[in-house]
Write a protein that holds these residues in place. Structure first.
Motif, short mmCIF file in Angstrom:
data_model
loop_
_atom_site.label_atom_id
_atom_site.label_comp_id
_atom_site.label_asym_id
_atom_site.label_seq_id
_atom_site.Cartn_x
_atom_site.Cartn_y
_atom_site.Cartn_z
N TYR A 3 8.48 110.56 16.57
CA TYR A 3 9.52 111.31 17.28
C TYR A 3 9.77 110.73 18.67
CZ TYR A 3 9.02 114.70 13.56
OH TYR A 3 8.99 115.30 12.33
N LEU A 4 8.72 110.28 19.29
CA LEU A 4 8.85 109.67 20.61
C LEU A 4 9.64 108.35 20.53
CD1 LEU A 4 8.16 109.75 23.60
CD2 LEU A 4 6.02 108.60 23.06
N ILE A 5 9.39 107.54 19.53
CA ILE A 5 10.11 106.29 19.34
C ILE A 5 11.58 106.58 19.06
CG2 ILE A 5 10.33 104.26 17.85
CD1 ILE A 5 7.27 104.33 17.54
N ALA A 6 11.86 107.58 18.22
CA ALA A 6 13.24 107.95 17.89
C ALA A 6 13.97 108.45 19.14
CB ALA A 6 13.27 109.00 16.79
N ALA A 7 13.29 109.24 19.97
CA ALA A 7 13.91 109.77 21.19
C ALA A 7 14.22 108.65 22.17
CB ALA A 7 13.00 110.82 21.84
N GLY A 12 18.16 105.08 24.65
CA GLY A 12 18.60 103.71 24.93
C GLY A 12 19.99 103.45 24.39
N THR A 13 20.27 103.90 23.15
CA THR A 13 21.60 103.74 22.55
C THR A 13 22.64 104.51 23.34
OG1 THR A 13 20.56 103.51 20.38
CG2 THR A 13 22.92 104.01 20.42
N ASN A 18 27.14 104.52 27.18
CA ASN A 18 27.66 104.96 28.48
C ASN A 18 28.05 103.76 29.34
OD1 ASN A 18 28.32 106.70 30.57
ND2 ASN A 18 26.23 106.76 31.36
N LEU A 19 27.23 102.70 29.32
CA LEU A 19 27.53 101.50 30.09
C LEU A 19 28.81 100.83 29.61
CD1 LEU A 19 26.67 99.46 32.26
CD2 LEU A 19 25.37 98.27 30.47
N VAL A 20 29.00 100.74 28.29
CA VAL A 20 30.21 100.13 27.74
C VAL A 20 31.44 100.94 28.14
CG1 VAL A 20 31.43 99.65 25.57
CG2 VAL A 20 29.03 98.98 25.83
#
Length: 183
Positions: A3-7, A12-13, A18-20
Motif C-alpha cells: 500500500y505504501l508503494i502504491a501511494a 508521483g504520477t 500537475n507539472l505537465v
C-alpha cells in the motif's frame, strides 16, 4: 508495504501530471502576453491605425451640412470614433466632450464620427455637436475606412507631412483629460 508503494507511485504520477498541466498553462500565458504586448501583431491587423501611417482619402457630410475631407484636415486635428452600442464609448463621450473644449483651434480642429449601425447615433451627435464637427455614418462608412477603424472608442490626432495627412497619435482614448488636449 504494498500500500505504501502504491501511494508513493500515485503521488508521483499525480505530481508529474500537475507539472505537465502547469507547463501548458505557462505556455498559454506567454502566448497571451505576446498577443497583448503593444506593437505585437504577428501578422494580424492592429485594432487602430498606426502612428505615421497615411490616412486614406474620404469625404463625408457633417450633421450641420458641411463637407469634410480627410485631405483637408488641419494639422493637429483630433478625430474620434464612437459607436452607440459600445459601453466604453458611452462612458468616454462626456470625457471627450470636456477634452474637445480645450483643443487649440476649437470646434474646427475636432471631428467626431459616430458609427451607427442601429439608428441610435443621434444621442452621441447631440452630445458632441457643440464641441466638434460631427459625422454620423454606417460601420462601412468612408471615414471609418479611411482611418481603418476596427475598435471603439478610437481617438486620434493627425498631422500634415509632405502634403499628406498622417496619424500623429493613436492612443488618445486612454487619456481623455483637458490637460492632454493642449499638447
Amino acid at each position: 508495504m504494498i500500500y505504501l508503494i502504491a501511494a508513493v507511485a500515485f503521488a508521483g504520477t499525480l505530481g508529474a501530471l500537475n507539472l505537465v498541466l502547469l507547463l501548458g498553462v505557462i505556455r498559454r500565458l506567454r502566448e497571451h502576453t505576446d498577443l497583448l504586448a503593444p506593437g505585437a501583431t504577428d501578422g494580424r491587423e492592429l485594432p487602430v491605425i498606426a502612428v505615421g501611417e497615411r490616412v486614406g482619402e474620404a469625404t463625408a457630410v457633417t450633421e450641420s451640412g458641411a463637407e469634410i475631407s480627410t485631405a483637408r484636415l488641419a494639422d493637429a486635428t483630433v478625430v474620434a470614433f464612437f459607436a452607440p452600442d459600445c459601453r466604453p464609448c458611452r462612458e468616454k463621450v462626456p470625457a471627450f466632450a470636456q477634452f474637445a473644449r480645450h483643443v487649440p483651434g476649437g470646434r474646427d480642429r475636432v471631428l467626431a464620427v459616430v458609427v451607427d449601425a442601429a439608428g441610435d447615433g443621434s444621442l452621441f451627435a447631440d452630445a458632441l455637436g457643440e464641441v466638434a464637427q460631427v459625422v454620423v455614418e454606417t460601420p462601412d462608412g468612408p471615414l471609418s475606412g479611411a482611418f481603418q477603424v476596427r475598435a471603439f472608442p478610437t481617438v486620434l490626432r493627425v498631422a500634415r507631412q509632405h502634403g499628406a495627412v498622417v496619424v500623429a497619435e493613436n492612443r488618445l482614448a486612454a487619456e481623455l483629460t483637458p490637460a492632454a488636449a493642449a499638447r
